[in-house]
Design a protein around this motif. Structure first.
Motif, mmCIF file in Angstrom:
data_model
loop_
_atom_site.group_PDB
_atom_site.id
_atom_site.type_symbol
_atom_site.label_atom_id
_atom_site.label_comp_id
_atom_site.label_asym_id
_atom_site.label_seq_id
_atom_site.Cartn_x
_atom_site.Cartn_y
_atom_site.Cartn_z
ATOM 1 N N MET A 82 0.815 -1.206 0.000
ATOM 2 C CA MET A 82 0.000 0.000 0.000
ATOM 3 C C MET A 82 0.853 1.263 0.000
ATOM 4 O O MET A 82 1.894 1.319 0.653
ATOM 5 N N ASP A 83 0.398 2.256 -0.760
ATOM 6 C CA ASP A 83 1.081 3.546 -0.888
ATOM 7 C C ASP A 83 2.458 3.405 -1.526
ATOM 8 O O ASP A 83 3.354 4.197 -1.258
ATOM 9 N N LYS A 84 2.618 2.373 -2.354
ATOM 10 C CA LYS A 84 3.875 2.158 -3.066
ATOM 11 C C LYS A 84 3.593 1.984 -4.546
ATOM 12 O O LYS A 84 2.512 1.558 -4.938
ATOM 13 N N VAL A 85 4.593 2.300 -5.362
ATOM 14 C CA VAL A 85 4.490 2.059 -6.798
ATOM 15 C C VAL A 85 4.953 0.632 -7.047
ATOM 16 O O VAL A 85 6.057 0.257 -6.663
ATOM 17 N N ILE A 86 4.068 -0.162 -7.670
ATOM 18 C CA ILE A 86 4.384 -1.563 -7.931
ATOM 19 C C ILE A 86 4.102 -1.891 -9.392
ATOM 20 O O ILE A 86 3.346 -1.197 -10.061
ATOM 21 N N GLU A 87 4.747 -2.951 -9.885
ATOM 22 C CA GLU A 87 4.488 -3.473 -11.229
ATOM 23 C C GLU A 87 3.785 -4.805 -11.075
ATOM 24 O O GLU A 87 4.255 -5.681 -10.365
ATOM 25 N N VAL A 88 2.649 -4.934 -11.762
ATOM 26 C CA VAL A 88 1.843 -6.143 -11.666
ATOM 27 C C VAL A 88 1.711 -6.760 -13.058
ATOM 28 O O VAL A 88 1.399 -6.067 -14.021
ATOM 29 N N THR A 89 1.959 -8.066 -13.134
ATOM 30 C CA THR A 89 1.819 -8.812 -14.384
ATOM 31 C C THR A 89 0.527 -9.619 -14.320
ATOM 32 O O THR A 89 0.248 -10.242 -13.292
ATOM 33 N N GLY A 90 -0.239 -9.588 -15.407
ATOM 34 C CA GLY A 90 -1.461 -10.374 -15.422
ATOM 35 C C GLY A 90 -2.160 -10.306 -16.753
ATOM 36 O O GLY A 90 -1.771 -9.568 -17.653
ATOM 37 N N VAL A 112 2.077 -5.936 -18.256
ATOM 38 C CA VAL A 112 2.764 -5.484 -17.052
ATOM 39 C C VAL A 112 2.310 -4.049 -16.865
ATOM 40 O O VAL A 112 2.475 -3.216 -17.755
ATOM 41 N N ILE A 113 1.680 -3.770 -15.719
ATOM 42 C CA ILE A 113 1.167 -2.438 -15.419
ATOM 43 C C ILE A 113 1.846 -1.931 -14.159
ATOM 44 O O ILE A 113 1.953 -2.641 -13.158
ATOM 45 N N LYS A 114 2.296 -0.689 -14.234
ATOM 46 C CA LYS A 114 2.939 -0.025 -13.107
ATOM 47 C C LYS A 114 1.952 0.989 -12.549
ATOM 48 O O LYS A 114 1.368 1.777 -13.303
ATOM 49 N N GLY A 115 1.726 0.945 -11.233
ATOM 50 C CA GLY A 115 0.775 1.866 -10.631
ATOM 51 C C GLY A 115 0.973 2.009 -9.134
ATOM 52 O O GLY A 115 1.778 1.312 -8.521
ATOM 53 N N TYR A 116 0.196 2.905 -8.573
ATOM 54 C CA TYR A 116 0.245 3.237 -7.154
ATOM 55 C C TYR A 116 -0.829 2.420 -6.442
ATOM 56 O O TYR A 116 -2.020 2.583 -6.721
ATOM 57 N N VAL A 132 3.464 -0.876 -18.920
ATOM 58 C CA VAL A 132 4.899 -0.985 -19.098
ATOM 59 C C VAL A 132 5.220 -1.875 -20.289
ATOM 60 O O VAL A 132 6.103 -1.599 -21.079
ATOM 61 N N ASN A 133 4.472 -2.969 -20.408
ATOM 62 C CA ASN A 133 4.744 -3.951 -21.445
ATOM 63 C C ASN A 133 3.454 -4.688 -21.753
ATOM 64 O O ASN A 133 2.705 -5.023 -20.841
ATOM 65 N N SER A 134 3.212 -4.963 -23.027
ATOM 66 C CA SER A 134 2.023 -5.753 -23.367
ATOM 67 C C SER A 134 2.414 -6.860 -24.330
ATOM 68 O O SER A 134 3.253 -6.675 -25.189
ATOM 69 N N ARG A 135 1.786 -8.023 -24.112
ATOM 70 C CA ARG A 135 1.994 -9.177 -24.990
ATOM 71 C C ARG A 135 0.635 -9.740 -25.343
ATOM 72 O O ARG A 135 -0.133 -10.093 -24.472
ATOM 73 N N SER A 136 0.336 -9.803 -26.622
ATOM 74 C CA SER A 136 -0.973 -10.326 -27.059
ATOM 75 C C SER A 136 -0.985 -11.833 -27.016
ATOM 76 O O SER A 136 -0.016 -12.498 -27.132
#
Length: 143
Positions: free
Chosen positions: A64-72, A119-123, A139-143
């Motif tokens: 929480m309250d951090k910038v993180i990168e999430v893959t999904g 890959v999405i980077k967010g707060y 950040v990155n997208s793969r179809s």
């Protein structure tokens, strides 16, 4: 006596002006730009969700309250004139990661569709029924 009354009135007016200016600045603050901050954590959507489901307090301290990168994988995309929300997860699960795309990113985002891996980077703002990320950037997208 008359001077003391004027001084009190002046101080009250000054305090109100300072408060009004502070609220104005807070309301018009564009906020954190994730481009200017490096990610503190890189994690898959399922590990992030499982972390909050297992121990919400500990996960809040970690993310929480951090910038993180999430893959999904994208399971839903909602867009309007001024916003885009991408949901990462699995359609068979009741919980997901909701990513609100940053306003200044709307015109420059790559073409994405349901089923794409991202890959999405967010707060990270926390967990209610889903994990919430705001001010996101793809950040990155793969179809």
């Amino acid at each position: 006596m008359f001077a003391k009354k004027h001084i009190k009135i002046f101080l009250v007016i000054l305090a109100l002006l300072v408060m009004a200016f502070s609220f104005y600045r807070m309301y018009n603050n564009p906020g954190l730009d994730v481009d200017e901050v490096s990610s503190e954590v890189k994690i898959s959507w399922i590990d992030l969700v499982n972390s909050f489901e297992k121990d919400e307090k500990k996960a809040s301290e970690l993310y929480m309250d951090k910038v993180i990168e999430v893959t999904g994988k994208i399971i839903d995309i909602s867009e309007s004139d001024k916003s885009l929300v991408i949901v990462l997860g699995d359609p068979d699960k009741d919980i997901s990661v909701i990513c609100q795309i940053q306003d200044n990113e709307l015109e420059s985002i790559p073409e994405v569709a349901v089923g794409d891996e991202l890959v999405i980077k967010g707060y990270c703002t926390g967990y209610l029924m889903d994990v919430m990320l705001i001010r996101c950037k793809i950040v990155n997208s793969r179809s």
